[in-house]
Design an enzyme around this catalytic site. Structure first.
Site, PDB file in Angstrom:
ATOM      1  N   ASP A 121     -10.128  -4.065  -4.883  1.00  0.00           N
ATOM      2  CA  ASP A 121      -9.354  -3.061  -4.163  1.00  0.00           C
ATOM      3  C   ASP A 121      -9.404  -1.758  -4.952  1.00  0.00           C
ATOM      4  OD1 ASP A 121      -7.395  -1.521  -2.903  1.00  0.00           O
ATOM      5  OD2 ASP A 121      -5.815  -3.027  -3.084  1.00  0.00           O
ATOM      6  N   SER A 145       0.835  -1.198   0.000  1.00  0.00           N
ATOM      7  CA  SER A 145       0.000   0.000   0.000  1.00  0.00           C
ATOM      8  C   SER A 145       0.875   1.254   0.000  1.00  0.00           C
ATOM      9  CB  SER A 145      -0.967  -0.054   1.193  1.00  0.00           C
ATOM     10  OG  SER A 145      -2.025   0.844   1.050  1.00  0.00           O
ATOM     11  N   HIS A 162      -8.100  -5.177  -0.467  1.00  0.00           N
ATOM     12  CA  HIS A 162      -6.929  -4.536   0.143  1.00  0.00           C
ATOM     13  C   HIS A 162      -6.722  -5.117   1.545  1.00  0.00           C
ATOM     14  CE1 HIS A 162      -4.151  -1.115  -0.197  1.00  0.00           C
ATOM     15  NE2 HIS A 162      -4.286  -0.972   1.105  1.00  0.00           N
TER      16      HIS A 162
END
Length: 324
Positions: free
Chosen positions: A258, A164, A288
């Site tokens: 995601d 991320s 995610h």
């Protein structure tokens, strides 16, 4: 209709996790203070993790940043051998997350790959706005080759990785490493943030109800950037990098459901167009943060194994008999 069809993409296990999260009815990050959000993320970080792998070496380190601040870091290694090293940056939208929240993941990557991992606690927003996290990450990356020998590690065989926001930092470090001639064997990117703005179709389709919500992304970024102009800086949005020719080969692991999946694919395409070797894996039916849900989500364990295999190949380590 779009939300309904998106929900239909989820695996039964992922749908069950989301149902449990909805029943728990925890307040969203954007409704909390930054301090409360950090504590909430820390409290929930290990709930769905696999059992913690035991390793021969787990040591606390301090890495000097350019302003003499000492960045906490943690070294993981499965043996006392002179191992190659993955430098890892945790996710959390530049606001939450820590070495502690990603302890199990880093242990698992070290355990499965046979390489050492150094996980870095770069400074977080809102106390430290852009580009502090970016500077901290690059300072740590430059520190590693010069200090590896003193740690009993192989400073000539290095990789960088993250998930991320940490994936953003890893991609940035790979570009800067290219610029200064620091050879990296691999950039390992779990669902990295790559774009300046949340304007791709996946940001619309998965805006709500898929773990990482648009309201939270906006909250994270508004705490991190100093002004809207920071979003267009390539260190925030690697898709804006002038060129990525000659950067390290990439392993990119994305979650199908995601908001960040489209920009991850776009960045993999940008690398490929520049002639960079890219191994792109899209894990179907998961969201995610799935890589930290290995107790429930089999795709998480598969992603761990795939990433570890990429590290072994990049570092020319012996094959591992572990399976997902």
């Amino acid at each position: 209709m779009a939300v309904r069809s998106a929900e239909a993409l989820l695996t039964p296990a992922m749908r069950d996790v989301l149902s449990r999260m909805a029943r728990a009815n925890r307040p969203p990050f954007h409704s909390l203070t930054p301090t409360e959000a950090k504590a909430a993320y820390q409290a929930g970080a290990g709930v769905l993790e696999i059992p913690k792998p035991a390793l021969r070496r787990v040591e606390e380190l301090r890495i000097p940043a350019r302003d003499v601040h000492a960045l906490p870091a943690r070294l993981y290694a499965p043996s006392l051998d002179k191992l190659p090293v993955l430098m890892y940056f945790h996710g959390g939208g530049f606001n939450i997350g820590s070495v502690a929240t990603h302890d199990v993941l880093c242990r698992q990557l070290s355990h499965l790959s046979g390489c050492a991992v150094v996980s870095v606690d770069y400074r977080l927003a809102p106390n430290h706005k852009f580009p502090v996290a970016a500077n901290d990450a690059w300072d740590a990356m430059q520190w590693l080759p010069s200090q590896a020998a003193g740690l009993g590690l192989d400073g000539t065989r290095l990789a960088v990785g993250g998930d991320s926001a940490g994936g953003t930092l890893a991609a940035m470090c790979a570009i800067l490493a290219r610029d200064v001639g620091l050879p990296l064997a691999l950039q390992l990117l779990f669902y990295p943030g790559c774009a300046a703005h949340q304007d791709t179709p996946s940001h619309r389709i998965f805006a709500r109800g898929f773990v990482l919500e648009e309201t939270d992304i906006t909250w994270f970024f508004n705490h991190y950037v100093r002004s809207p102009a920071d979003r267009d800086d390539w260190r925030f949005a690697p898709l804006n990098a002038p060129d990525v020719d000659g950067v390290a080969p990439a392993w990119v692991g994305l979650a199908e459901c995601d908001p960040l999946v489209d920009e991850g694919v776009m960045y993999a395409d940008k690398l490929r167009t520049a002639g960079v070797a890219v191994d792109l894996e899209i894990y179907r039916g998961v969201t995610h943060e799935f890589i930290k849900m290995g107790r429930i989500i089999p795709e998480a364990r598969q992603a761990h194994a795939d990433a570890a295999r990429a590290l072994r190949l990049a570092f020319n380590l012996h094959p591992d008999s572990s399976t997902a």
